[in-house]
Structures are given as structure tokens and as C-alpha cells.
Write an enzyme that holds these catalytic residues in place. Structure first.
Site, PDB file in Angstrom:
ATOM      1  N   ARG A  91       0.839  -1.198   0.000  1.00  0.00           N
ATOM      2  CA  ARG A  91       0.000   0.000   0.000  1.00  0.00           C
ATOM      3  C   ARG A  91       0.876   1.252   0.000  1.00  0.00           C
ATOM      4  O   ARG A  91       0.524   2.270  -0.560  1.00  0.00           O
ATOM      5  CB  ARG A  91      -0.916  -0.009   1.223  1.00  0.00           C
ATOM      6  CG  ARG A  91      -1.929  -1.151   1.183  1.00  0.00           C
ATOM      7  CD  ARG A  91      -2.755  -1.167   2.434  1.00  0.00           C
ATOM      8  NE  ARG A  91      -3.740  -2.241   2.444  1.00  0.00           N
ATOM      9  CZ  ARG A  91      -3.562  -3.414   3.027  1.00  0.00           C
ATOM     10  NH1 ARG A  91      -2.424  -3.691   3.631  1.00  0.00           N
ATOM     11  NH2 ARG A  91      -4.523  -4.322   3.013  1.00  0.00           N
ATOM     12  N   ASP A 151      -9.560  -4.333   8.615  1.00  0.00           N
ATOM     13  CA  ASP A 151      -8.685  -5.325   9.266  1.00  0.00           C
ATOM     14  C   ASP A 151      -9.356  -5.827  10.550  1.00  0.00           C
ATOM     15  O   ASP A 151      -9.317  -7.016  10.874  1.00  0.00           O
ATOM     16  CB  ASP A 151      -7.321  -4.697   9.582  1.00  0.00           C
ATOM     17  CG  ASP A 151      -6.846  -3.826   8.433  1.00  0.00           C
ATOM     18  OD1 ASP A 151      -5.954  -4.238   7.703  1.00  0.00           O
ATOM     19  OD2 ASP A 151      -7.424  -2.731   8.257  1.00  0.00           O
ATOM     20  N   ARG A 154     -12.119  -8.156   9.602  1.00  0.00           N
ATOM     21  CA  ARG A 154     -11.567  -9.468   9.214  1.00  0.00           C
ATOM     22  C   ARG A 154     -11.173 -10.252  10.460  1.00  0.00           C
ATOM     23  O   ARG A 154     -11.404 -11.465  10.561  1.00  0.00           O
ATOM     24  CB  ARG A 154     -10.328  -9.267   8.327  1.00  0.00           C
ATOM     25  CG  ARG A 154     -10.649  -8.780   6.935  1.00  0.00           C
ATOM     26  CD  ARG A 154      -9.396  -8.379   6.166  1.00  0.00           C
ATOM     27  NE  ARG A 154      -9.709  -8.098   4.775  1.00  0.00           N
ATOM     28  CZ  ARG A 154      -8.998  -7.287   3.985  1.00  0.00           C
ATOM     29  NH1 ARG A 154      -7.923  -6.673   4.466  1.00  0.00           N
ATOM     30  NH2 ARG A 154      -9.334  -7.094   2.729  1.00  0.00           N
ATOM     31  N   HIS A 178      -2.731   0.742   8.314  1.00  0.00           N
ATOM     32  CA  HIS A 178      -3.520  -0.201   7.510  1.00  0.00           C
ATOM     33  C   HIS A 178      -2.534  -0.776   6.498  1.00  0.00           C
ATOM     34  O   HIS A 178      -2.344  -0.235   5.418  1.00  0.00           O
ATOM     35  CB  HIS A 178      -4.683   0.528   6.815  1.00  0.00           C
ATOM     36  CG  HIS A 178      -5.357  -0.307   5.773  1.00  0.00           C
ATOM     37  ND1 HIS A 178      -5.934  -1.528   6.052  1.00  0.00           N
ATOM     38  CD2 HIS A 178      -5.544  -0.116   4.439  1.00  0.00           C
ATOM     39  CE1 HIS A 178      -6.441  -2.040   4.943  1.00  0.00           C
ATOM     40  NE2 HIS A 178      -6.213  -1.199   3.956  1.00  0.00           N
TER      41      HIS A 178
END
Ligand code: NAD
Length: 315
Positions: A91, A151, A154, A178
Site C-alpha cells: 500500500r 482489518d 476481518r 492499515h
């Protein structure tokens, strides 16, 4: 009489943005939803397609393809525009590309007279949230990044699956960047008031399983991108959750990218932490007392973000 209704402007109607728009309409969250994108044709097509589903929606949403001028009366602008992660890319690799795109977008939005809340989803989300805060000049509580909301979702899903409990009853947070340096807060993870750290002393559960759960959370985007090229449904639902918390003044605790001002021992950085979210944006950061090792991992996450961010945004 004040006839003002909630207006959300979505900038970027790619995979994440259009999934967000679809989820918004299905949950009937706002009265007006404006779609903006460089790709006018695609975005116009999305507006038409979504309007054609209105007969089946729980409530009416007025949807149109618009422009930055529509931000003047917006309560919330959601930013999903920009490049996404390609296979093998982190990212953080996206930082320069997307910072440039964001500078021009945020300047256009602010020149409309926008005075609402920004919600940022584009990656690297922590750095771009900082960039939006700087470029917009808005108070820090009105610039929110989606941070580790996905996250955390999840994590709760996998823990719920492992312990065979509804994930909505799992209270556990992923904090930090993140991205690759995020961390689980095991010291404050519980299910229905029972600490997960204590539960794993029972013989059917193990530390190794929990470690594997976290690894799968951290690497989930890579696993999904390898299989289908991008991730979008989960984050779209997370963004709708945040939109609701804001527009409906919920005071909900969600893990978002927020500007730290001494919390968790750090200053002048946007990073994923639990925060109370309401109609004014971030009401307050929830400061958990981290164990030593958790704090060290959090510090490392901050450091990694700063190394990438400082040359781009503080040069
Ligand atoms: P995408 O390529 O499908 O969509 C991006 C959209 O942005 C395109 O429609 C493009 O036309 C538009 N765009 C590009 N430049 C623009 C500009 N200057 N003005 C207006 N629109 C512009 O990408 P995607 O898969 O939807 O991902 C979008 C972003 O969301 C990526 O940065 C991705 O990494 C991020 N993402 C974040 C999370 C999270 O948890 N925060 C999860 C998944 C994806």
C-alpha cells in the site's frame, strides 16, 4: 422550514467506490448520493444503474453523476479515487501517485465551499488522511481515514469462526498502519466479556492458531488480490458502517485512521486506533493501555509510516 437532507459525495467510482454506492443504496443511509469520477461515462452509467434499483431499495436515495460544485452542500465526502494496489505492490508503494491526485481533488472540493467531513479510503490510507487534513485545512476531527476498520472486521470474522461465536460479539481491535505493520491488541480482545488471552489456556485452543489468524488478517489483501485482482466488498461495507455512524450521530467505537495528539505516545500522525465517531467526526480517541510488546509494535508502525510520509508531505 429547514429542508436540508443528508448529502454524501463519493469521489472515485471504481471497484471500491461503486461497491460503496451499491451498499449505501441497499441500506438506505442517505437522501442524496452524488457520484464524481474522472471516468465520466462509467460514473454516469453507475448512477443510471443504481437509480434503476430504487424500486427495490429500503428508502429513496437521489443519485446523480455530479461535479465538485455539489460538495458545497455535502455533509460527507468519501474519497475512493486513485490507483489501487497491483499484485506484489504494498500500500505504501502508492503514496506519491495518490498524494498528487489528492492535492488537486481536495483543492477543488474546498473551493466549492465544502464544510463537512472527509472520509478517506484510498491507500495508503493513513498517509492520505494526513494529506487531506493538510490540504483541506479542516479541523482534524473532520478528516477520518478508514484505517483498520476492515482489518478489525476481518479479525472479528476469523475469531468468531474459530471460537464459533457470532463475530458481532467479538470485541477485538487491529491498530496501527492499515498495512504490513498493523498489530492485534490481544490484551483487550474479548468475547462476551471473556478475555481471549484466558480462553486459549483451554486445551481446544492454541496460541499458534491465534497467531495464524492474525497473519491471515494482515495478509488478507494480498490473498484476495492474487485471486481476484482487488478487494472491495468488505471495505465498501466498512465505509457504509462509518457513514452511518457519522450521519446518524451514533457515537460508535470504530477503528479509524485518526490524528494523534499525544495519544498512544505519538503526535502529528494519522494511524489506525479505536475512536468514538459521531456527527462531528471523531469525538475522541479511545486510548487502550497497551502491553509493552504491543506498544513497541505500535511505535514501529508509526515509524514506518513517518519514513514514507515525511519526504512527501513534510519536505
Ligand atoms: P479503481 O481503479 O477501480 O478505481 C479508482 C477510481 O478512481 C477510478 O474510477 C478512476 O477513474 C478514479 N480516479 C482516478 N483519478 C481520479 C481523479 N483525479 N479524480 C477523480 N477520480 C479519479 O480502484 P479501487 O479498487 O476502487 O481502489 C480505490 C482505492 O481504494 C485504492 O487506493 C485502493 O488501494 C483503496 N482500497 C482501500 C481499502 C481500505 O481498507 N482502505 C481497501 C481496498 C482498496
Amino acid at each position: 422550514m429547514n429542508n436540508r437532507v443528508n448529502r454524501v459525495v463519493l469521489v472515485g467510482t471504481g471497484l471500491v467506490g461503486s461497491s460503496y454506492a451499491f451498499a449505501m443504496v441497499n441500506q438506505g443511509v442517505t437522501a442524496e448520493l452524488v457520484l464524481v469520477d474522472l471516468n465520466k461515462e462509467k460514473s454516469e452509467g453507475d448512477a443510471m444503474d443504481l437509480n434503476h434499483g430504487m424500486a427495490f431499495a429500503p428508502s429513496q436515495t437521489k443519485i446523480w453523476f455530479g461535479s465538485y460544485a455539489d460538495c458545497q452542500d455535502a455533509d460527507l465526502v468519501v474519497l475512493c479515487a486513485g490507483a489501487n494496489q497491483k499484485p506484489g505492490e504494498t500500500r505504501l508503494d502508492l503514496v506519491e501517485k495518490n498524494t498528487k491526485i489528492f492535492k488537486s481533488i481536495v483543492e477543488e472540493i474546498m473551493s466549492s465551499g465544502f464544510d463537512g467531513i472527509f472520509l478517506v479510503a484510498t491507500n495508503p490510507v493513513d498517509i492520505l488522511s494526513y494529506a487531506v487534513w493538510k490540504f483541506s485545512g479542516l479541523p482534524k476531527e473532520r478528516v477520518i481515514g478508514s484505517g483498520t476498520i476492515l482489518d478489525t472486521a476481518r479479525f472479528r470474522f476469523l475469531l468468531g469462526d474459530y471460537f464459533k461465536v457470532d463475530s458481532r460479539n467479538v470485541h477485538a481491535y487491529i491498530i496501527g498502519e492499515h498495512g504490513d505493520t498493523e498489530l492485534p491488541v490481544w490484551s483487550h480482545a474479548d468475547i462476551g466479556g471473556k478475555s481471549i488471552a484466558k480462553m486459549i489456556n483451554q486445551k481446544q485452543y492454541s496460541h499458534d492458531d491465534l497467531e495464524e489468524i492474525f497473519t491471515n488478517v494482515r495478509d488478507a489483501a494480498y490473498h484476495i488480490i492474487k485471486r481476484k485482482g482487488a478487494t472491495y466488498y468488505g471495505i465498501a461495507m466498512g465505509l457504509v458502517r462509518l457513514t452511518k455512524a457519522i450521519l446518524q450521530d451514533e457515537n460508535s467505537i470504530l477503528t479509524v485512521s485518526a490524528h494523534l495528539n499525544g495519544e498512544y505516545g505519538h503526535d502529528d500522525i494519522y494511524i489506525g486506533v479505536p475512536a468514538i465517531v459521531n456527527r462531528n467526526g471523531i469525538r475522541e480517541i479511545v486510548e487502550l493501555s497497551l502491553e509493552k510488546e504491543e506498544q513497541q509494535k505500535f511505535d514501529h508502525s508509526v515509524e514506518v509510516l513517518r519514513k514514507v510520509m515525511d519526504p512527501v508531505l513534510k519536505a
